[in-house]
Scaffold this active site. Structure first.
Site, PDB file in Angstrom:
ATOM      1  N   LEU A  18      54.506  45.276  44.764  1.00 27.18           N
ATOM      2  CA  LEU A  18      54.274  44.630  43.463  1.00 27.18           C
ATOM      3  C   LEU A  18      52.795  44.696  43.077  1.00 27.18           C
ATOM      4  CD1 LEU A  18      55.451  43.072  41.080  1.00 27.18           C
ATOM      5  CD2 LEU A  18      55.057  40.945  42.354  1.00 27.18           C
ATOM      6  N   LYS A  19      51.944  44.548  44.070  1.00 22.43           N
ATOM      7  CA  LYS A  19      50.496  44.654  43.804  1.00 22.43           C
ATOM      8  C   LYS A  19      50.183  46.002  43.156  1.00 22.43           C
ATOM      9  CE  LYS A  19      46.131  45.154  46.314  1.00 22.43           C
ATOM     10  NZ  LYS A  19      45.344  44.069  45.715  1.00 22.43           N
ATOM     11  N   LYS A 120      42.956  26.228  43.295  1.00 24.67           N
ATOM     12  CA  LYS A 120      43.768  26.310  44.519  1.00 24.67           C
ATOM     13  C   LYS A 120      45.014  25.446  44.441  1.00 24.67           C
ATOM     14  CE  LYS A 120      40.692  28.260  47.469  1.00 24.67           C
ATOM     15  NZ  LYS A 120      40.922  29.102  48.612  1.00 24.67           N
ATOM     16  N   GLU A 496      24.263  42.486  54.494  1.00 26.59           N
ATOM     17  CA  GLU A 496      25.682  42.434  54.932  1.00 26.59           C
ATOM     18  C   GLU A 496      26.470  43.701  54.647  1.00 26.59           C
ATOM     19  OE1 GLU A 496      27.684  38.740  53.854  1.00 26.59           O
ATOM     20  OE2 GLU A 496      25.829  37.586  54.007  1.00 26.59           O
ATOM     21  N   ARG A 527      46.253  39.830  43.996  1.00 21.49           N
ATOM     22  CA  ARG A 527      45.344  39.813  45.150  1.00 21.49           C
ATOM     23  C   ARG A 527      46.007  39.233  46.390  1.00 21.49           C
ATOM     24  NH1 ARG A 527      39.746  40.280  44.356  1.00 21.49           N
ATOM     25  NH2 ARG A 527      39.408  41.106  42.270  1.00 21.49           N
ATOM     26  N   CYS A 528      45.742  39.880  47.512  1.00 24.59           N
ATOM     27  CA  CYS A 528      46.281  39.402  48.780  1.00 24.59           C
ATOM     28  C   CYS A 528      45.150  39.294  49.791  1.00 24.59           C
ATOM     29  CB  CYS A 528      47.321  40.379  49.317  1.00 24.59           C
ATOM     30  SG  CYS A 528      48.671  40.669  48.171  1.00 24.59           S
ATOM     31  N   GLU A 617      37.416  23.006  50.698  1.00 24.38           N
ATOM     32  CA  GLU A 617      38.823  23.301  50.418  1.00 24.38           C
ATOM     33  C   GLU A 617      39.734  22.928  51.583  1.00 24.38           C
ATOM     34  OE1 GLU A 617      38.161  27.594  49.710  1.00 24.38           O
ATOM     35  OE2 GLU A 617      39.898  27.861  50.986  1.00 24.38           O
ATOM     36  N   CYS A 655      30.334  27.047  48.159  1.00 25.17           N
ATOM     37  CA  CYS A 655      30.752  27.408  46.796  1.00 25.17           C
ATOM     38  C   CYS A 655      31.862  26.475  46.333  1.00 25.17           C
ATOM     39  CB  CYS A 655      31.300  28.811  46.682  1.00 25.17           C
ATOM     40  SG  CYS A 655      30.866  29.967  47.924  1.00 25.17           S
ATOM     41  N   HIS A 706      29.372  35.268  39.286  1.00 25.81           N
ATOM     42  CA  HIS A 706      30.762  35.578  38.959  1.00 25.81           C
ATOM     43  C   HIS A 706      30.873  36.318  37.653  1.00 25.81           C
ATOM     44  CE1 HIS A 706      30.508  32.093  41.592  1.00 25.81           C
ATOM     45  NE2 HIS A 706      31.546  32.651  42.196  1.00 25.81           N
TER      46      HIS A 706
HETATM   47  N1  GLN Z   1      26.774  35.092  52.882  1.00 25.34           N
HETATM   48  C1  GLN Z   1      27.957  35.327  52.115  1.00 25.34           C
HETATM   49  C2  GLN Z   1      27.674  36.380  51.063  1.00 25.34           C
HETATM   50  O1  GLN Z   1      26.602  36.407  50.539  1.00 25.34           O
HETATM   51  C3  GLN Z   1      28.455  34.077  51.448  1.00 25.34           C
HETATM   52  C4  GLN Z   1      29.732  34.313  50.677  1.00 25.34           C
HETATM   53  C5  GLN Z   1      30.411  33.077  50.140  1.00 25.34           C
HETATM   54  O2  GLN Z   1      29.833  32.062  49.997  1.00 25.34           O
HETATM   55  N2  GLN Z   1      31.665  33.157  49.796  1.00 25.34           N
HETATM   56  O3  GLN Z   1      28.509  37.166  50.728  1.00 25.34           O
HETATM   57 ZN    ZN Z   2      29.287  31.342  47.883  1.00 18.45          ZN
END
Ligand code: GLN
Ligand code: ZN
Length: 768
Positions: A18-19, A120, A496, A527-528, A617, A655, A706
């Site tokens: 489905l995705k 959520k 990263e 999304r999964c 969460e 976050c 975002h």
């Molecule tokens: N250190 C992570 C990043 O910069 C933090 C991500 C997050 O807070 N969801 O991607």
């Molecule tokens: Zn974050």
């Protein structure tokens, strides 16, 4: 006769069919007809599969093109006016516009319609579209989906039980921009639409309907209790021929049990995985007309059920109510677990023997119901196998690591405390780090470009050698360091590039974790996520991040911030073992992270960030349980972060706004610096700081990562000046509100440059 029932089946398909269809459709590669055909084929397959396994009641209308709450909004015609929808039915274009927004460039300026808000679903990692109510809100039946899908299943000879999200939960999950409009006040307007849906289902031949009221797991106001009573009185009267199963899940009912048992429904579903102790009270108070549906197979986790234990609950209920007034079911919809363990051919046999995905869970439900109907001897083999699996798991050396248990038992209160309190640490850190006022930094990740992802995919599939892959990552890291130096950031990060996911990366380097190939679970829309499986005692065989941090630090004289994921976040985003309290598993992870911080320190890293984006969460659904959860989460963070010396600066990051109600606990984590997502609700967060004087340093995010928008220097400066109204100048850090991995370099470069300029403007001519 004891019925074996299911409450919901995963929609995506075992191979995420489905995705693919959804994303192809959104990209314009396939038309609506092809999408509908894929969906119908999946439903058919899932109906027949559940029938073949032997369920006596199979859910319909559990399918969705996006989310069941959005489906309900479409069903009752709750379409916000900005989507320009005028009359039923709600077509797929409108539906997807509500879910995803529309951005169209056109000759006449195009259209830019934002999507509806998403949040959520209770304490799961599934997200739903938040219903939006407007002044003058009215409802009308605007979709025939529940009826169509019921008929579809019936035509296949399937014992179908349609599922609806209940009217009270639907309203409580919704919101209005108009503060004078209380969603529950819309109940009278909404009930006739539900009544009509039930009438149509009856006419179509439905004998049962499952109505989900997960709000019964929450703290409820007296008004909500009254709303439930009113709603079910109305629905029972509207469809006398239809038997309603009222489903609750994710929590025990506690003080809501009385109300639930009094509602005029034919059956009540209880989540006996979360609250096994509630059965006895329910048996005592259940009125004689009521059937109980027993959620004894965990719909939220991937462990094989201890059939003996589950059966003892079912037998107790059957003994008390009579077998015909008992149904056996998973604890909640199986939406939250992967589809079929049989696909996991790469897992070793021992581990596979401990697991059950949706298909296996349905087999367990069928077995349990059969044990009641035909006696234990009829399922002897299954019971023996379950007993053997359970005993094998308990005794397995892969689960039990005596060294880990010993270390955990030896944790002392001192290990949860930094050597000195924050003010003394600050003096040393200022000296060690030589930072300007309003220091600038980022949250960790830099853009994960298509090239970075392609290189990783190639490495994973054996297309390039490790040396080649790592050389490429070193190159990217070097570029990121040079960029950060050029624009003048103060505390740098390595970027990263080697990580694909902030939990998976650590899980792969820790003992006690396993990874599946197809263990996907829907997160939102198409999304999964594929959560790691924590099956055993957790330990760290060796350093996990030190080499990358050391390498990045070697390229720059500026302080480099080491980057770790915190224990609560690793826990929250994994499938966690169910044979010990979650707090024990969390503490084991904390010890492993603590070891990593000490190694980073030895490697010359002077600032270390431990991310806890998921700390909030994980909060329990009931307020009464918050204290225990928060104490354990804060202690785990402190255990992870307090081993380092005073001059090592500990950062954390969170976050998903709405921190104000737990601000004191966040303070109790005693990080030297915390960065928080705020740019969408800056005012709200600052309000929190007005009420609670945060003692250490804070970076309220000033760049909303975002959005592709690039903020200007002036804008950022304005936000910082606002922060100055509630925080002391020396407390404030300047940073984006989250990691930059989803953004493009074209956006990140000018945005971070503007951010550094804004910090410099605040410092004034003397300081910069
Ligand atoms: N250190 C992570 C990043 O910069 C933090 C991500 C997050 O807070 N969801 O991607
Ligand atoms: Zn974050």
């Amino acid at each position: 006769m004891t019925l074996a029932a299911n409450l919901g089946f995963p929609r995506m398909g075992a191979r995420r069919e489905l995705k693919k269809a959804l994303e192809d459709h959104w990209a314009g590669k396939i038309g609506e007809a092809d999408l509908l055909a894929t969906a119908a084929a999946l439903r058919r397959e899932h109906f027949l599969l559940q029938k073949r396994i032997g369920l006596g009641s199979i859910p319909t209308n559990d399918f969705s093109f996006y989310d069941q709450v959005l489906d309900t909004a479409a069903l009752v015609g709750a379409v916000p006016s900005r989507y320009g929808w005028s009359r039923p039915p709600v077509d797929l274009r409108t539906y997807f516009a509500m879910a995803r927004g529309i951005q169209e460039r056109g000759a006449a300026g195009g259209r830019d319609l934002p999507a509806m808000e998403m949040t959520k679903w209770f304490d799961t990692n599934y997200h739903y579209i938040v219903p939006e109510f407007e002044p003058g809100q009215s409802f009308e039946i605007a979709s025939s989906k529940p009826i169509d899908e019921f008929l579809e299943a019936r035509a296949l000879g399937v014992p179908a039980r349609p599922v609806l999200l209940g009217p009270v939960s639907f309203l409580l999950l919704g919101k209005s921009k108009d503060p004078g409009l209380r969603p529950l006040a819309l109940l009278d307007a909404l009930l006739p639409v539900y009544a009509e849906v039930l009438g149509r289902l009856t006419k179509a031949g439905a004998a049962w309907v499952q109505i989900d009221e997960p709000c019964l797991g929450l703290d409820l106001s007296p008004e909500t209790h009254r709303a439930l009573e009113k709603a079910y009185a109305a629905l029972a009267a509207a469809a006398p021929g239809l038997r309603i199963l009222l489903a609750t899940y994710f929590e025990g009912l506690r003080d809501n049990l009385g109300t639930a048992l009094r509602l005029p429904v034919a059956a009540l579903h209880l989540d006996l995985v979360r609250a096994p102790g509630e059965l006895d009270r329910a048996l005592k108070e259940t009125p004689s007309h009521l059937t109980l549906s027993l959620g004894v197979v965990d719909g939220r986790n991937i462990w094989r059920t201890d059939l003996e234990r589950a059966l003892s609950l079912v037998e107790r209920a059957a003994g008390s109510l009579g077998p015909e007034r008992v149904q056996v079911a998973p604890s909640c919809s199986l939406l939250h677990v992967p589809v079929d363990l049989a696909l996991e051919t790469e897992l070793d046999d021992e581990l596979r023997g401990w697991l059950a995905f949706a298909v296996q869970k349905i087999e367990e439900v069928v077995t349990l119901a059969r044990a009641v109907r035909e006696g234990r001897s009829s399922v002897k083999e299954a019971l023996d196998a379950s007993r053997a699996a359970d005993a094998g798991r308990r005794a397995s050396p892969r689960i039990n690591d005596e060294e880990v248990k010993r270390r955990l038992a030896a944790v002392t209160p001192e290990m949860l405390r930094r050597k000195s309190p924050y003010p003394a640490r600050r003096v040393l850190q200022v000296k060690a780090l030589r930072l300007p006022p309003f220091p600038t930094t980022t949250i960790g990740s830099f853009p994960q470009t298509a090239e970075v992802r392609a290189a990783r995919a190639k490495f994973r599939s054996g297309g390039i050698r490790k040396e080649e892959y790592e050389a490429y990552l070193r190159e990217e890291t070097g570029k990121a360091i040079r960029f950060q130096e050029e624009i003048g950031l103060d505390v740098l990060v390595h970027g990263e590039f080697e990580r694909n996911d902030m939990v998976e990366y650590f899980g792969e380097k820790l003992e006690g974790f396993a990874f599946t190939r197809h263990g996907w679970v829907q997160s939102y829309g198409s999304r999964c996520v594929k959560p790691p499986v924590i099956f055993g005692d957790v330990s760290r065989p060796g350093p996990m991040t030190v080499e990358w941090a050391r390498y990045a630090q070697s390229l720059t004289p500026k302080p480099l911030k080491g980057m770790l994921t915190g224990p609560s976040t690793i826990l929250q985003w994994s499938f966690v073992r169910d044979d010990q309290p979650r707090s024990v598993t969390r503490a084991q992870i904390a010890l492993a992270i603590r070891d990593e911080t000490l190694d980073l320190e030895v490697a010359g890293i002077r600032a270390i960030q431990i991310d806890e984006p998921a700390l909030r969460e994980g909060l329990p659904l009931r307020r009464a349980d918050w204290d225990d959860y928060l104490s354990a989460a804060v202690d785990a963070f402190r255990l992870a972060s307090s081993g380092v010396s005073d001059q090592t600066q500990i950062h954390t990051h969170m976050c998903y706004a709405e921190f104000n109600d737990i601000m004191e606990r966040i303070g109790a984590m005693d990080a030297d610096v915390i960065s928080m997502e705020t740019s969408r609700s800056q005012m709200e967060l600052l309000d929190g700081f007005r009420r609670y004087r945060y003692p250490n340093e804070v970076g309220p995010g000033v760049y909303d990562i975002h959005s592709p928008r690039v903020p200007s220097r002036e804008e950022i400066e304005r936000l910082l000046r606002k922060a100055l109204e509630v925080l002391k100048p020396h407390q404030i850090w300047v940073n984006p509100d989250c990691g930059l991995k989803t953004r493009r370099w074209e956006e990140v470069r000018p945005a971070l440059a503007a951010m550094v300029e804004a910090a410099r403007a605040l410092r004034g001519p003397a300081a910069s």
